[in-house]
Design a protein around this motif. Structure first.
Motif, PDB file in Angstrom:
ATOM      1  N   ARG A  87       3.362  -9.806  45.755  1.00  0.00           N
ATOM      2  CA  ARG A  87       2.883 -10.966  46.844  1.00  0.00           C
ATOM      3  C   ARG A  87       1.468 -11.458  46.421  1.00  0.00           C
ATOM      4  N   GLU A  88       0.526 -10.743  46.232  1.00  0.00           N
ATOM      5  CA  GLU A  88      -0.840 -11.036  45.990  1.00  0.00           C
ATOM      6  C   GLU A  88      -0.798 -11.896  44.692  1.00  0.00           C
ATOM      7  N   ILE A  89      -0.109 -11.645  43.518  1.00  0.00           N
ATOM      8  CA  ILE A  89       0.006 -12.424  42.318  1.00  0.00           C
ATOM      9  C   ILE A  89       0.824 -13.845  42.656  1.00  0.00           C
ATOM     10  N   GLN A  90       1.800 -13.686  43.354  1.00  0.00           N
ATOM     11  CA  GLN A  90       2.563 -14.937  43.611  1.00  0.00           C
ATOM     12  C   GLN A  90       1.464 -15.921  44.601  1.00  0.00           C
ATOM     13  N   GLU A  91       0.928 -15.349  45.316  1.00  0.00           N
ATOM     14  CA  GLU A  91      -0.179 -16.215  46.263  1.00  0.00           C
ATOM     15  C   GLU A  91      -0.993 -16.868  45.506  1.00  0.00           C
ATOM     16  N   GLU A  92      -1.797 -16.003  44.658  1.00  0.00           N
ATOM     17  CA  GLU A  92      -2.610 -16.494  43.537  1.00  0.00           C
ATOM     18  C   GLU A  92      -2.362 -17.663  42.790  1.00  0.00           C
ATOM     19  N   ILE A  93      -0.968 -17.608  42.303  1.00  0.00           N
ATOM     20  CA  ILE A  93      -0.444 -18.626  41.581  1.00  0.00           C
ATOM     21  C   ILE A  93      -0.192 -19.841  42.383  1.00  0.00           C
ATOM     22  N   SER A  94       0.315 -19.731  43.224  1.00  0.00           N
ATOM     23  CA  SER A  94       0.786 -20.855  44.608  1.00  0.00           C
ATOM     24  C   SER A  94      -0.590 -21.388  44.962  1.00  0.00           C
TER      25      SER A  94
ATOM     26  N   ARG B 211     -10.516 -27.009  35.919  1.00  0.00           N
ATOM     27  CA  ARG B 211     -11.722 -26.441  35.265  1.00  0.00           C
ATOM     28  C   ARG B 211     -12.358 -25.428  36.638  1.00  0.00           C
ATOM     29  N   TYR B 212     -12.162 -25.404  37.731  1.00  0.00           N
ATOM     30  CA  TYR B 212     -12.701 -24.856  38.807  1.00  0.00           C
ATOM     31  C   TYR B 212     -11.647 -23.486  38.918  1.00  0.00           C
ATOM     32  N   LEU B 213     -10.319 -23.692  38.487  1.00  0.00           N
ATOM     33  CA  LEU B 213      -9.622 -22.517  38.891  1.00  0.00           C
ATOM     34  C   LEU B 213     -10.212 -21.262  37.796  1.00  0.00           C
ATOM     35  N   ARG B 214     -10.118 -20.057  38.106  1.00  0.00           N
ATOM     36  CA  ARG B 214     -10.437 -19.057  37.254  1.00  0.00           C
ATOM     37  C   ARG B 214      -9.367 -17.855  37.180  1.00  0.00           C
ATOM     38  N   PRO B 215      -8.200 -18.078  36.696  1.00  0.00           N
ATOM     39  CA  PRO B 215      -7.192 -17.366  36.763  1.00  0.00           C
ATOM     40  C   PRO B 215      -7.497 -15.820  35.928  1.00  0.00           C
ATOM     41  N   ARG B 216      -7.562 -14.779  36.497  1.00  0.00           N
ATOM     42  CA  ARG B 216      -7.699 -13.502  35.808  1.00  0.00           C
ATOM     43  C   ARG B 216      -6.529 -12.449  36.139  1.00  0.00           C
ATOM     44  N   LEU B 217      -5.221 -13.141  36.111  1.00  0.00           N
ATOM     45  CA  LEU B 217      -4.062 -12.279  36.272  1.00  0.00           C
ATOM     46  C   LEU B 217      -3.896 -11.190  35.462  1.00  0.00           C
ATOM     47  N   GLU B 218      -4.194 -11.489  34.142  1.00  0.00           N
ATOM     48  CA  GLU B 218      -3.886 -10.446  33.104  1.00  0.00           C
ATOM     49  C   GLU B 218      -4.863  -9.032  33.242  1.00  0.00           C
ATOM     50  N   GLU B 219      -6.241  -9.555  33.824  1.00  0.00           N
ATOM     51  CA  GLU B 219      -6.971  -8.362  34.103  1.00  0.00           C
ATOM     52  C   GLU B 219      -6.311  -7.679  35.372  1.00  0.00           C
ATOM     53  N   TRP B 220      -6.009  -8.304  36.365  1.00  0.00           N
ATOM     54  CA  TRP B 220      -5.448  -7.869  37.397  1.00  0.00           C
ATOM     55  C   TRP B 220      -4.356  -6.795  37.217  1.00  0.00           C
ATOM     56  N   LEU B 221      -3.429  -7.282  36.355  1.00  0.00           N
ATOM     57  CA  LEU B 221      -2.110  -6.420  35.895  1.00  0.00           C
ATOM     58  C   LEU B 221      -2.725  -5.214  34.993  1.00  0.00           C
ATOM     59  N   ASP B 222      -3.626  -5.581  34.383  1.00  0.00           N
ATOM     60  CA  ASP B 222      -4.160  -4.465  33.489  1.00  0.00           C
ATOM     61  C   ASP B 222      -4.613  -3.173  34.377  1.00  0.00           C
ATOM     62  N   ARG B 223      -5.525  -3.846  35.260  1.00  0.00           N
ATOM     63  CA  ARG B 223      -6.159  -2.765  36.474  1.00  0.00           C
ATOM     64  C   ARG B 223      -5.172  -2.191  37.112  1.00  0.00           C
TER      65      ARG B 223
END
Length: 101
Positions: free
Chosen positions: A36-43, A58-70
């Motif tokens: 849900r959290e990842i879906q919301e971030e992408i949304s 340029r203002y979006l800072r997706p850190r999804l890979e780091e999030w999934l790694d953690r």
């Protein structure tokens, strides 16, 4: 992937992440809360691009890979889709920055 219009990929990612997790997804480390959290971030990123145009990338800072790694999420269909969405957002960001120069 159409780099001038990343919205279809982001739409797909949001739709897939709204669906319930499979046993395989759970075995890879996904939880309902993380999904849900990842879906919301992408949304949210997708909505910003829709409302304000690709220049906002340029203002979006997706850190999804780091999030999934953690979170300890292993490779699989959802991780692949999330990684593709992150790369898409990063590509739109770098393309927007080049056009602004």
């Amino acid at each position: 992937m159409d780099l001038t219009n990343p919205l279809p990929l982001l739409d797909e990612a949001v739709a897939v992440l709204k669906a319930p997790l499979t046993r395989e997804d759970r075995n890879q480390g996904w939880t309902d809360d993380l999904r849900r959290e990842i879906q919301e971030e992408i949304s949210q990123n997708r909505s910003a691009l829709r409302r304000h145009g690709m220049g906002v990338a340029r203002y979006l800072r997706p850190r999804l890979e780091e999030w999934l790694d953690r979170a300890g999420v292993g490779p699989g269909r959802l991780r692949g889709l999330v990684s593709e969405a992150q790369r898409c957002l990063e590509t739109v960001d770098s393309d927007s920055a080049r056009r602004a120069e």
